[in-house]
Design a protein around this motif. Sequence first.
Motif, PDB file in Angstrom:
ATOM      1  N   PHE A 199       0.826  -1.206   0.000  1.00 20.36           N
ATOM      2  CA  PHE A 199       0.000   0.000   0.000  1.00 20.36           C
ATOM      3  C   PHE A 199       0.857   1.252   0.000  1.00 20.36           C
ATOM      4  O   PHE A 199       0.512   2.265  -0.613  1.00 20.36           O
ATOM      5  CB  PHE A 199      -0.968  -0.015   1.200  1.00 20.36           C
ATOM      6  N   LEU A 200       1.996   1.164   0.663  1.00 22.62           N
ATOM      7  CA  LEU A 200       2.942   2.284   0.667  1.00 22.62           C
ATOM      8  C   LEU A 200       3.533   2.482  -0.738  1.00 22.62           C
ATOM      9  O   LEU A 200       3.613   3.613  -1.239  1.00 22.62           O
ATOM     10  CB  LEU A 200       4.048   1.952   1.672  1.00 22.62           C
ATOM     11  N   ILE A 201       3.930   1.396  -1.375  1.00 24.50           N
ATOM     12  CA  ILE A 201       4.458   1.480  -2.745  1.00 24.50           C
ATOM     13  C   ILE A 201       3.406   2.086  -3.661  1.00 24.50           C
ATOM     14  O   ILE A 201       3.683   2.973  -4.477  1.00 24.50           O
ATOM     15  CB  ILE A 201       4.864   0.077  -3.272  1.00 24.50           C
TER      16      ILE A 201
ATOM     17  N   LYS B 260      -8.806  10.520  -5.487  1.00 20.86           N
ATOM     18  CA  LYS B 260      -8.830  11.669  -4.565  1.00 20.86           C
ATOM     19  C   LYS B 260      -7.435  12.108  -4.140  1.00 20.86           C
ATOM     20  O   LYS B 260      -7.289  13.162  -3.518  1.00 20.86           O
ATOM     21  CB  LYS B 260      -9.671  11.326  -3.329  1.00 20.86           C
ATOM     22  N   ARG B 261      -6.436  11.283  -4.439  1.00 16.93           N
ATOM     23  CA  ARG B 261      -5.041  11.584  -4.078  1.00 16.93           C
ATOM     24  C   ARG B 261      -4.881  11.868  -2.590  1.00 16.93           C
ATOM     25  O   ARG B 261      -4.238  12.830  -2.182  1.00 16.93           O
ATOM     26  CB  ARG B 261      -4.473  12.711  -4.959  1.00 16.93           C
ATOM     27  N   GLU B 262      -5.542  10.997  -1.801  1.00 12.13           N
ATOM     28  CA  GLU B 262      -5.341  11.040  -0.343  1.00 12.13           C
ATOM     29  C   GLU B 262      -4.344   9.934  -0.007  1.00 12.13           C
ATOM     30  O   GLU B 262      -4.629   8.753  -0.203  1.00 12.13           O
ATOM     31  CB  GLU B 262      -6.668  10.779   0.379  1.00 12.13           C
ATOM     32  N   PHE B 263      -3.191  10.315   0.482  1.00 12.51           N
ATOM     33  CA  PHE B 263      -2.108   9.349   0.665  1.00 12.51           C
ATOM     34  C   PHE B 263      -1.925   9.049   2.155  1.00 12.51           C
ATOM     35  O   PHE B 263      -0.959   9.475   2.774  1.00 12.51           O
ATOM     36  CB  PHE B 263      -0.832   9.878   0.008  1.00 12.51           C
ATOM     37  N   LYS B 264      -2.877   8.280   2.708  1.00 18.96           N
ATOM     38  CA  LYS B 264      -2.881   8.071   4.164  1.00 18.96           C
ATOM     39  C   LYS B 264      -1.711   7.216   4.628  1.00 18.96           C
ATOM     40  O   LYS B 264      -1.239   7.370   5.748  1.00 18.96           O
ATOM     41  CB  LYS B 264      -4.205   7.451   4.623  1.00 18.96           C
ATOM     42  N   PHE B 265      -1.222   6.308   3.777  1.00 19.58           N
ATOM     43  CA  PHE B 265      -0.115   5.443   4.216  1.00 19.58           C
ATOM     44  C   PHE B 265       1.223   6.195   4.194  1.00 19.58           C
ATOM     45  O   PHE B 265       2.152   5.847   4.903  1.00 19.58           O
ATOM     46  CB  PHE B 265      -0.038   4.177   3.360  1.00 19.58           C
ATOM     47  N   LEU B 266       1.313   7.222   3.347  1.00 24.10           N
ATOM     48  CA  LEU B 266       2.535   8.036   3.319  1.00 24.10           C
ATOM     49  C   LEU B 266       2.569   9.036   4.466  1.00 24.10           C
ATOM     50  O   LEU B 266       3.611   9.622   4.745  1.00 24.10           O
ATOM     51  CB  LEU B 266       2.624   8.806   1.992  1.00 24.10           C
TER      52      LEU B 266
ATOM     53  N   ALA C 166       3.969   5.489  -5.637  1.00 24.69           N
ATOM     54  CA  ALA C 166       4.046   5.392  -7.099  1.00 24.69           C
ATOM     55  C   ALA C 166       2.958   6.248  -7.755  1.00 24.69           C
ATOM     56  O   ALA C 166       3.208   6.951  -8.743  1.00 24.69           O
ATOM     57  CB  ALA C 166       3.922   3.932  -7.534  1.00 24.69           C
ATOM     58  N   VAL C 167       1.748   6.198  -7.210  1.00 26.90           N
ATOM     59  CA  VAL C 167       0.660   7.025  -7.761  1.00 26.90           C
ATOM     60  C   VAL C 167       1.007   8.499  -7.604  1.00 26.90           C
ATOM     61  O   VAL C 167       0.849   9.303  -8.532  1.00 26.90           O
ATOM     62  CB  VAL C 167      -0.680   6.679  -7.073  1.00 26.90           C
ATOM     63  N   LYS C 168       1.519   8.865  -6.432  1.00 24.20           N
ATOM     64  CA  LYS C 168       1.863  10.271  -6.175  1.00 24.20           C
ATOM     65  C   LYS C 168       2.930  10.744  -7.165  1.00 24.20           C
ATOM     66  O   LYS C 168       2.867  11.872  -7.671  1.00 24.20           O
ATOM     67  CB  LYS C 168       2.362  10.417  -4.734  1.00 24.20           C
TER      68      LYS C 168
END
Length: 265
Positions: free
Chosen positions: A143-145, A256-262, A149-151
Amino acid sequence: MATGIPPHEKAPDGARYARHARLSLIGRAGQEKIEQSSVLIIGCGSLGCAQAAFLARAGVGRLLLADRDTVQTPNMATQLLYDEQDLRAQAPKAEAAARRLRTINSGIAIEPVVADISAANIEPLIGKADLILDATDNFETRFLINEAAVKAGKPWIYGGVLGTDGMVMAVRPGHGPCLRCLFDLPPPEGRLPPPDVFGVLSTAAAWVAALQTTQALKALACGGADWGRMHTLDIWNGTVTTAEVPRDPACPCCNKREFKFLKPA
Ligand SMILES: [Zn+2]
């Protein structure tokens, strides 16, 4: 996908990579793109060893290998880059893998990263790569990857193996689903046993790694891969099934580009 890495010194006749360059699906132009590419492999276990060996022999210009662990006895059955000297020394896997890969191909750059991949260090590593290969054994890291990667807008190849089964999906941000379109959250702890508890067949890992590496070579050489198609493998019965994964229009990550794991609480 080039990162400005100079192509490594080639044999005068190009013989080293001739088998790949002669494939019409790759060709000389595709091979040159492969040689100018940088790939990050996260995990140097059974999947990462096979992926790294394939990519070093394919001439990928720069390989980054990340793993926090050292070589241990149970690794020897499935992790193809390590020998008994590495085991006696309990060498860090990333360093032992880099040493072995340099004996396979001295013309490429190989950078070991002995570290636990976390929200604190994943983004700079992904920033150095054109493509990321998942060789982890846990969903938290995947999930972190996925988020990193999406970001960054970088393609990555999901792969998992357990027992004699495996799954592979190529993710290209903006061109199909991401991992969170498929799974909202990592499975609860204990739901999926890790390979050291459940067991893993070496050939299943090699098959998953081969399919992931094929997706990576397709992406690097041609820009194309089976984006958003989940391949499910069972090597004991010799079967592969493939299913299209739809993009979730409400995906918190790729939509939504919410990156909760980052950004852990
Ligand atoms: Zn998504």
